[in-house]
Design an enzyme around this catalytic site. Sequence first.
Site, PDB file in Angstrom:
ATOM      1  N   LYS A   1      24.021  -5.970   6.096  1.00 36.93           N
ATOM      2  CA  LYS A   1      25.397  -6.412   5.873  1.00 36.93           C
ATOM      3  C   LYS A   1      26.427  -5.291   5.940  1.00 36.93           C
ATOM      4  O   LYS A   1      27.369  -5.241   5.159  1.00 36.93           O
ATOM      5  CB  LYS A   1      25.501  -7.102   4.515  1.00 36.93           C
ATOM      6  CG  LYS A   1      25.164  -8.582   4.589  1.00 36.93           C
ATOM      7  CD  LYS A   1      25.603  -9.268   3.314  1.00 36.93           C
ATOM      8  CE  LYS A   1      24.678 -10.409   2.977  1.00 36.93           C
ATOM      9  NZ  LYS A   1      24.504 -10.557   1.541  1.00 36.93           N
TER      10      LYS A   1
ATOM     11  N   ARG B   1       0.812  -1.212   0.000  1.00 36.81           N
ATOM     12  CA  ARG B   1       0.000   0.000   0.000  1.00 36.81           C
ATOM     13  C   ARG B   1       0.843   1.259   0.000  1.00 36.81           C
ATOM     14  O   ARG B   1       0.587   2.199  -0.753  1.00 36.81           O
ATOM     15  CB  ARG B   1      -0.904   0.030   1.232  1.00 36.81           C
ATOM     16  CG  ARG B   1      -2.101  -0.843   1.070  1.00 36.81           C
ATOM     17  CD  ARG B   1      -2.739  -1.131   2.409  1.00 36.81           C
ATOM     18  NE  ARG B   1      -3.705  -2.194   2.249  1.00 36.81           N
ATOM     19  CZ  ARG B   1      -4.952  -1.992   1.850  1.00 36.81           C
ATOM     20  NH1 ARG B   1      -5.378  -0.767   1.602  1.00 36.81           N
ATOM     21  NH2 ARG B   1      -5.764  -3.008   1.688  1.00 36.81           N
TER      22      ARG B   1
ATOM     23  N   ARG C   1      11.883   2.489   3.083  1.00 40.71           N
ATOM     24  CA  ARG C   1      11.095   1.698   4.023  1.00 40.71           C
ATOM     25  C   ARG C   1      11.987   0.552   4.521  1.00 40.71           C
ATOM     26  O   ARG C   1      12.514  -0.208   3.705  1.00 40.71           O
ATOM     27  CB  ARG C   1       9.889   1.112   3.286  1.00 40.71           C
ATOM     28  CG  ARG C   1       9.131   0.045   4.046  1.00 40.71           C
ATOM     29  CD  ARG C   1       8.160   0.670   4.984  1.00 40.71           C
ATOM     30  NE  ARG C   1       7.252  -0.291   5.544  1.00 40.71           N
ATOM     31  CZ  ARG C   1       6.010   0.010   5.921  1.00 40.71           C
ATOM     32  NH1 ARG C   1       5.550   1.230   5.776  1.00 40.71           N
ATOM     33  NH2 ARG C   1       5.247  -0.902   6.453  1.00 40.71           N
TER      34      ARG C   1
ATOM     35  N   HIS D   1       6.741   6.744  11.063  1.00 43.35           N
ATOM     36  CA  HIS D   1       6.128   6.602   9.747  1.00 43.35           C
ATOM     37  C   HIS D   1       5.453   7.945   9.469  1.00 43.35           C
ATOM     38  O   HIS D   1       4.235   8.051   9.471  1.00 43.35           O
ATOM     39  CB  HIS D   1       5.115   5.452   9.787  1.00 43.35           C
ATOM     40  CG  HIS D   1       4.634   5.008   8.438  1.00 43.35           C
ATOM     41  ND1 HIS D   1       5.069   5.567   7.257  1.00 43.35           N
ATOM     42  CD2 HIS D   1       3.748   4.046   8.085  1.00 43.35           C
ATOM     43  CE1 HIS D   1       4.459   4.967   6.247  1.00 43.35           C
ATOM     44  NE2 HIS D   1       3.659   4.042   6.728  1.00 43.35           N
TER      45      HIS D   1
END
Lengths: 301, 152
Positions: A78, A49, A99, A127
């Site tokens: 990593k 979404r 994100r 967010h």
Amino acid sequence: MNNLISMRDLTKEEIMLFMETAAKIEKGELNPNMERKLAALMFYEPSTRTHFSFATAMKKLGGQTITMRGTQNSSVQKGESFADTLQTLAQYADIIVLRTGIEGSARYAAEVVDIPVVNAGDGANQHPTQALLDLYSIIKTQGTLENLNIGVAGDLRFGRTVHSLVYSLSEFNPKFKFISPSFLQMPSYIKDDLVSQNIEFEELQEIDQKIEELDVLYVTRVQRERFADPEEYEKAKSSYILRRSMLAGVKDNFRVMHPLPRVDEISTDVDDTPYAYYFQQAKNGVYTRQAIYAVLLGGLK
Amino acid sequence: MTQPKQIKVNAIKNGTVIDHIESGKAIKVLDILKLDGSQTVMIGINLHSKKLGSKDLIKIENKELTSDEVNSIALISPDASVTIIKDYNVAKKIQLQIPEYIEELIQCPNPKCITNIEKISSKFKLTADADVSVRCVYCEKKYRIDDVKVHT
Ligand SMILES: [Zn+2]
């Protein structure tokens, strides 16, 4: 403003700038031209979404997007390669939308690259684009963000979305009602902050308790996984399901919001009442993200 | 009967004395001061103290430390006292304060914080709250200063 990393960074004026810009874009009064702009959407965590919304927003402004997907155990974890990936994408793109599940990644990304970074969710932390679209939905339906009676229901303990919402509304003198099972209550550090800001709140156990006082009821999902005992879940669940029959005494301006996707916390018989606002909310997400691109990429003229 | 005053660590003519350090923490304190290695430094560990029972003590010769340089001691031994000595006399006492901005010294307790995943140094800011707390610049979690580990 160079980046959008956390609601903590935003002043009330900056929040209002996003609100006004989104409103102008929605009404067609502002048409930022992003024809030559490219947004790199870096999604280390699947979120269909949010990804759609960011991609749609850029396309509606005439710009382009590229998407980089990774799994949680790929480059972000990593070591150096996360910085290298950012640096590389920053050579192609005009803005990075990030994100991840790792908290603080967006803040770090903004230190690494010199193009704007938008935090599209960093684990349990922030967010901000969701918070801004929630605020935009509230201002659109209520005409203001000031002095509102806001109910927040569901998983208040782990819900990043509700934390951001409560945090960002705190600047606008709200009255809160927090509705949740006792073990999913608003964390004490947030309640302490509210107390120190003299913001009124009360904690309730039933979703329709005092519903007639509310301007907005923001419903979130209570996840089954949070309950140790599945029977407890079944029992508790019904206290947090909003049904049409509960809406008899609500105010005319009352609106129900939800970040979506819902499971069954809002019964479908609420959908065709004038109070349901959750689908429009998703649409508001596109206007809000258009406004974010416009503000960060200099599209306000 | 008065005991003769024993001087186990020599007096210095000019420099900085860090006294009343919690016993056993002198080495840590010295470590975070990041001296360039050119000064003469005397360290006393587990010295007798009327106030504390026992304490550590550091004397740094010919170097006047500034508040900014010593404030991070507050993270390790908040009750330490810092005195600037000039010509064998106390010229100034520095009140330790937790620094507003703390880089590297604290490890973020949040395992999901990027500072524990990437090789980047931690950054914390002192919050304005009454309980002495710091907030991670990255993951934004807030911790009481007593609950975070200072690594040196
Ligand atoms: Zn952290």
